[in-house]
Design a protein around this motif. Structure first.
Motif, PDB file in Angstrom:
ATOM      1  N   SER A 149       3.871-104.417 -38.671  1.00 50.84           N
ATOM      2  CA  SER A 149       2.673-103.661 -39.015  1.00 50.84           C
ATOM      3  C   SER A 149       1.408-104.437 -38.634  1.00 50.84           C
ATOM      4  N   GLN A 151      -1.357-103.977 -40.357  1.00 46.75           N
ATOM      5  CA  GLN A 151      -2.175-103.902 -41.570  1.00 46.75           C
ATOM      6  C   GLN A 151      -2.577-105.310 -42.018  1.00 46.75           C
ATOM      7  N   ASP A 153      -4.942-105.682 -44.640  1.00 45.74           N
ATOM      8  CA  ASP A 153      -5.437-105.565 -46.013  1.00 45.74           C
ATOM      9  C   ASP A 153      -4.247-105.471 -46.963  1.00 45.74           C
ATOM     10  N   LYS A 155      -4.112-104.887 -49.977  1.00 47.49           N
ATOM     11  CA  LYS A 155      -4.224-103.775 -50.918  1.00 47.49           C
ATOM     12  C   LYS A 155      -3.723-102.461 -50.319  1.00 47.49           C
ATOM     13  N   GLN A 156      -3.524-102.456 -49.019  1.00 45.36           N
ATOM     14  CA  GLN A 156      -2.982-101.280 -48.337  1.00 45.36           C
ATOM     15  C   GLN A 156      -1.520-101.514 -47.919  1.00 45.36           C
ATOM     16  N   SER A 157      -0.858-102.464 -48.570  1.00 49.36           N
ATOM     17  CA  SER A 157       0.453-102.923 -48.125  1.00 49.36           C
ATOM     18  C   SER A 157       1.568-102.584 -49.104  1.00 49.36           C
ATOM     19  N   ILE A 158       2.777-102.553 -48.564  1.00 52.95           N
ATOM     20  CA  ILE A 158       4.005-102.540 -49.365  1.00 52.95           C
ATOM     21  C   ILE A 158       4.671-103.900 -49.210  1.00 52.95           C
ATOM     22  N   VAL A 187      -1.293-103.872 -54.823  1.00 52.82           N
ATOM     23  CA  VAL A 187      -0.700-103.430 -53.561  1.00 52.82           C
ATOM     24  C   VAL A 187      -0.270-101.975 -53.716  1.00 52.82           C
ATOM     25  N   HIS A 188       0.043-101.342 -52.589  1.00 51.17           N
ATOM     26  CA  HIS A 188       0.508 -99.954 -52.660  1.00 51.17           C
ATOM     27  C   HIS A 188       1.824 -99.838 -53.409  1.00 51.17           C
ATOM     28  N   GLY A 189       2.699-100.842 -53.273  1.00 48.57           N
ATOM     29  CA  GLY A 189       3.976-100.779 -53.966  1.00 48.57           C
ATOM     30  C   GLY A 189       4.839-101.971 -53.657  1.00 48.57           C
ATOM     31  N   ARG A 191       8.998-102.863 -53.058  1.00 49.57           N
ATOM     32  CA  ARG A 191      10.293-102.263 -52.755  1.00 49.57           C
ATOM     33  C   ARG A 191      11.352-103.356 -52.574  1.00 49.57           C
ATOM     34  N   GLU A 209       4.903-104.782 -45.235  1.00 51.09           N
ATOM     35  CA  GLU A 209       4.067-105.843 -44.663  1.00 51.09           C
ATOM     36  C   GLU A 209       4.628-107.239 -44.915  1.00 51.09           C
TER      37      GLU A 209
END
Length: 279
Positions: A149, A151, A153, A155-158, A187-189, A191, A209
């Motif tokens: 990825s 990405q 940021d 805060k926009q990550s998994i 963070v977004h989540g 997993r 990420e």
């Protein structure tokens, strides 16, 4: 030597496919479950069967090569990474998933020379996804190139992680402390596929990420580490230094920016190393 390593990699891919077939067939039968270090550290006859299938086929073709295999080490073989050509094998990464038919189960085969990964093969058996990487040649899934990825940021990550097999309260407290710190960035989540190898391939694929874990073993991450780096990712120790695959600690991220943010949130500890002194 390049041709030799390509031959070895081709053999690893073929062996992983055969092993995957054994795993899929075993899912149709009763799975006899045993335990190793604890009641949640599981092993099955299929783990042992698959490892022997891979090692026997490699020995026939490359008789001078060395091996580090999860089940061999569990049976008392030393876990020592030398400079010689070494196959690092996890016959079923995600044994608990396998026992419960949870659909993420991988065969992981890494190959090291001079303590450097030369190729990695991770076969997600139930998804029929073959992840491969060769040093300097990129990473692929079923022949298609992988790229981490872009990405930057967090805060926009998994973020991916696992909870391991230790149920020692102090270790569990540190795991949940780290998890809380990361969730509250926010963070977004978070997993977890239930297998380190597939988690690392998810980083390489750009689906998550970063992945971090303390308590994994060299056979869990050897192949996946090269797949991540060849897909453009970075590998770090959980305290921010250079990763040591024998240390049982890893952060795999799409970028150093994301990796360093993860490192700041981890409540780290040091499990016994994957070497002879830890056995």
């Amino acid at each position: 030597m390049a041709d030799l390593w390509q031959n070895a990699m081709d053999h690893a891919v073929a062996a992983a496919r055969r092993a995957g077939q054994v795993v899929r067939e075993a899912l149709q039968d009763d799975r006899k479950v045993m335990t190793k270090s604890s009641s949640v550290d599981l092993v099955t006859q299929t783990d042992q069967k698959v490892e022997q299938l891979i090692i026997q086929s490699v020995r026939e073709k490359f008789p001078k090569h060395r091996f580090i295999g999860e089940e061999s080490v569990a049976a008392g073989e030393p876990c020592v990474l030398t400079d010689g050509p070494t196959w690092i094998i996890d016959p079923i990464d995600g044994t608990t998933n396998f026992v419960h038919a949870f659909p993420f189960v991988a065969v992981s085969i890494g190959f090291s020379v001079n303590k450097q990964m030369e190729f990695g093969v991770v076969y997600s058996c139930l998804e029929d996804k073959m992840y491969t990487a060769k040093r300097g040649k990129g990473a692929f899934c079923n022949g298609e190139p992988l790229q981490v990825s872009n990405q930057e940021d967090i805060k926009q990550s998994i973020i991916a992680t696992e909870f391991g097999s230790s149920r020692d309260p102090e270790a569990v407290d540190k795991i949940f402390s780290s998890l809380r710190n990361i969730l509250c960035i926010p963070v977004h989540g978070v997993r977890g596929a239930g297998t380190a190898a597939i988690n690392m391939c998810l980083v390489a694929s750009g689906c998550v990420e970063a992945y971090y874990e303390i308590g994994i073993h060299v056979w869990d991450v050897a192949a996946g580490s090269l797949i991540v780096s060849e897909a453009g990712g970075v590998l770090m120790d959980v305290e921010g230094g250079e990763v040591d695959l024998m240390s049982r600690r890893v952060v795999a991220a799409n970028s150093r920016t994301i990796g360093e943010r993860i490192v700041k949130q981890i409540d780290s500890f040091s499990p016994p190393r994957d070497d002879a002194s830890s056995l």
